[in-house]
Design a protein around this motif. Structure first.
Motif, PDB file in Angstrom:
ATOM      1  N   GLN A  64       1.448  -1.371  -0.105  1.00  0.00           N
ATOM      2  CA  GLN A  64      -0.188   0.046  -0.282  1.00  0.00           C
ATOM      3  C   GLN A  64       0.589   1.353   0.087  1.00  0.00           C
ATOM      4  O   GLN A  64       0.765   2.217  -0.674  1.00  0.00           O
ATOM      5  CB  GLN A  64      -0.696   0.223   0.731  1.00  0.00           C
ATOM      6  N   PHE A  65       1.929   1.128   0.301  1.00  0.00           N
ATOM      7  CA  PHE A  65       2.947   2.058   0.968  1.00  0.00           C
ATOM      8  C   PHE A  65       3.348   2.573  -0.437  1.00  0.00           C
ATOM      9  O   PHE A  65       3.957   3.269  -0.834  1.00  0.00           O
ATOM     10  CB  PHE A  65       3.854   1.988   2.220  1.00  0.00           C
ATOM     11  N   ARG A  66       4.090   1.198  -0.813  1.00  0.00           N
ATOM     12  CA  ARG A  66       4.662   1.576  -2.508  1.00  0.00           C
ATOM     13  C   ARG A  66       3.811   2.483  -3.069  1.00  0.00           C
ATOM     14  O   ARG A  66       4.805   2.542  -4.531  1.00  0.00           O
ATOM     15  CB  ARG A  66       5.068  -0.197  -2.610  1.00  0.00           C
ATOM     16  N   LYS A  67       3.014   1.986  -3.128  1.00  0.00           N
ATOM     17  CA  LYS A  67       2.298   2.748  -4.452  1.00  0.00           C
ATOM     18  C   LYS A  67       1.887   4.073  -3.972  1.00  0.00           C
ATOM     19  O   LYS A  67       1.934   4.726  -5.242  1.00  0.00           O
ATOM     20  CB  LYS A  67       0.844   2.106  -4.541  1.00  0.00           C
ATOM     21  N   ILE A  68       1.938   4.395  -2.702  1.00  0.00           N
ATOM     22  CA  ILE A  68       2.311   5.810  -2.645  1.00  0.00           C
ATOM     23  C   ILE A  68       4.022   6.823  -3.007  1.00  0.00           C
ATOM     24  O   ILE A  68       3.487   7.816  -3.642  1.00  0.00           O
ATOM     25  CB  ILE A  68       1.824   6.148  -1.296  1.00  0.00           C
ATOM     26  N   TRP A  69       4.739   5.271  -2.288  1.00  0.00           N
ATOM     27  CA  TRP A  69       6.311   6.184  -2.654  1.00  0.00           C
ATOM     28  C   TRP A  69       6.560   6.242  -4.716  1.00  0.00           C
ATOM     29  O   TRP A  69       6.793   7.422  -4.738  1.00  0.00           O
ATOM     30  CB  TRP A  69       7.091   5.046  -2.491  1.00  0.00           C
ATOM     31  N   GLU A  70       5.576   5.260  -5.092  1.00  0.00           N
ATOM     32  CA  GLU A  70       6.005   5.118  -6.594  1.00  0.00           C
ATOM     33  C   GLU A  70       5.151   6.383  -7.128  1.00  0.00           C
ATOM     34  O   GLU A  70       5.540   7.765  -7.713  1.00  0.00           O
ATOM     35  CB  GLU A  70       5.414   3.624  -7.729  1.00  0.00           C
ATOM     36  N   THR A  71       4.048   6.948  -7.046  1.00  0.00           N
ATOM     37  CA  THR A  71       3.344   8.204  -7.427  1.00  0.00           C
ATOM     38  C   THR A  71       4.277   9.343  -7.319  1.00  0.00           C
ATOM     39  O   THR A  71       3.976   9.803  -7.702  1.00  0.00           O
ATOM     40  CB  THR A  71       2.135   8.158  -7.215  1.00  0.00           C
ATOM     41  N   ARG A  72       4.714   9.174  -6.221  1.00  0.00           N
ATOM     42  CA  ARG A  72       5.415  10.527  -5.403  1.00  0.00           C
ATOM     43  C   ARG A  72       6.427  11.206  -6.157  1.00  0.00           C
ATOM     44  O   ARG A  72       6.916  11.568  -6.554  1.00  0.00           O
ATOM     45  CB  ARG A  72       5.014  10.689  -4.169  1.00  0.00           C
ATOM     46  N   PHE A  73       6.890   9.736  -6.316  1.00  0.00           N
ATOM     47  CA  PHE A  73       8.789   9.712  -7.001  1.00  0.00           C
ATOM     48  C   PHE A  73       8.671   9.936  -8.608  1.00  0.00           C
ATOM     49  O   PHE A  73       9.292  11.010  -8.725  1.00  0.00           O
ATOM     50  CB  PHE A  73       9.603   8.237  -7.411  1.00  0.00           C
ATOM     51  N   ASN A  74       7.337   9.613  -9.419  1.00  0.00           N
ATOM     52  CA  ASN A  74       6.390   9.784 -10.656  1.00  0.00           C
ATOM     53  C   ASN A  74       6.179  11.584 -10.326  1.00  0.00           C
ATOM     54  O   ASN A  74       7.060  12.096 -11.904  1.00  0.00           O
ATOM     55  CB  ASN A  74       5.422   9.333 -11.390  1.00  0.00           C
ATOM     56  N   GLN A  75       5.808  11.734  -9.379  1.00  0.00           N
ATOM     57  CA  GLN A  75       5.085  13.289  -9.394  1.00  0.00           C
ATOM     58  C   GLN A  75       6.734  14.092  -9.674  1.00  0.00           C
ATOM     59  O   GLN A  75       7.142  15.375 -10.064  1.00  0.00           O
ATOM     60  CB  GLN A  75       4.891  13.597  -8.297  1.00  0.00           C
ATOM     61  N   LEU A  76       7.628  14.121  -8.618  1.00  0.00           N
ATOM     62  CA  LEU A  76       8.906  15.005  -8.276  1.00  0.00           C
ATOM     63  C   LEU A  76      10.405  14.918  -9.793  1.00  0.00           C
ATOM     64  O   LEU A  76      10.517  15.525 -10.312  1.00  0.00           O
ATOM     65  CB  LEU A  76       9.949  13.528  -7.440  1.00  0.00           C
ATOM     66  N   ASP A  77      10.009  13.339  -9.987  1.00  0.00           N
ATOM     67  CA  ASP A  77       9.924  13.042 -11.851  1.00  0.00           C
ATOM     68  C   ASP A  77      10.050  14.090 -13.042  1.00  0.00           C
ATOM     69  O   ASP A  77      10.570  14.810 -13.291  1.00  0.00           O
ATOM     70  CB  ASP A  77      10.400  11.846 -12.839  1.00  0.00           C
TER      71      ASP A  77
END
Length: 88
Positions: A64-77
């Protein structure tokens, strides 16, 4: 990773690290208390092995947290790419 592949004693584990057998034993005690590893007595030796089902539970919880982290990293990219383009 070592005890995921095969059961090992604290001595055999300590050989792979720059630490003492006692330090490895302390870590194994904590992992055993958390039910992340299991002990098996064979003669005078105690072998430790990873509890795969417990690790699957943890992985499921972390997902559940992995999905949040991936979304945030994509936004940061995206933000970093935009900033990089603005500098040119």
């Amino acid at each position: 990773m070592l005890i995921a592949a095969q059961a090992m004693t604290p001595n055999s584990l300590a050989e792979h690290f720059d630490t003492t057998r006692q330090a490895v034993s302390k870590h194994l005690k904590i992992l055993t208390e958390c039910a992340l590893v299991k002990q098996e007595h064979q003669g005078r030796e105690i072998y430790y092995q990873l509890e795969i089902n417990k690790m699957k539970e943890i992985d499921k919880w972390i997902e559940q947290f992995r999905k949040i982290w991936e979304t945030r990293f994509n936004q940061l990219d995206k933000v970093l790419l935009t900033l990089k383009k603005q500098k040119k």
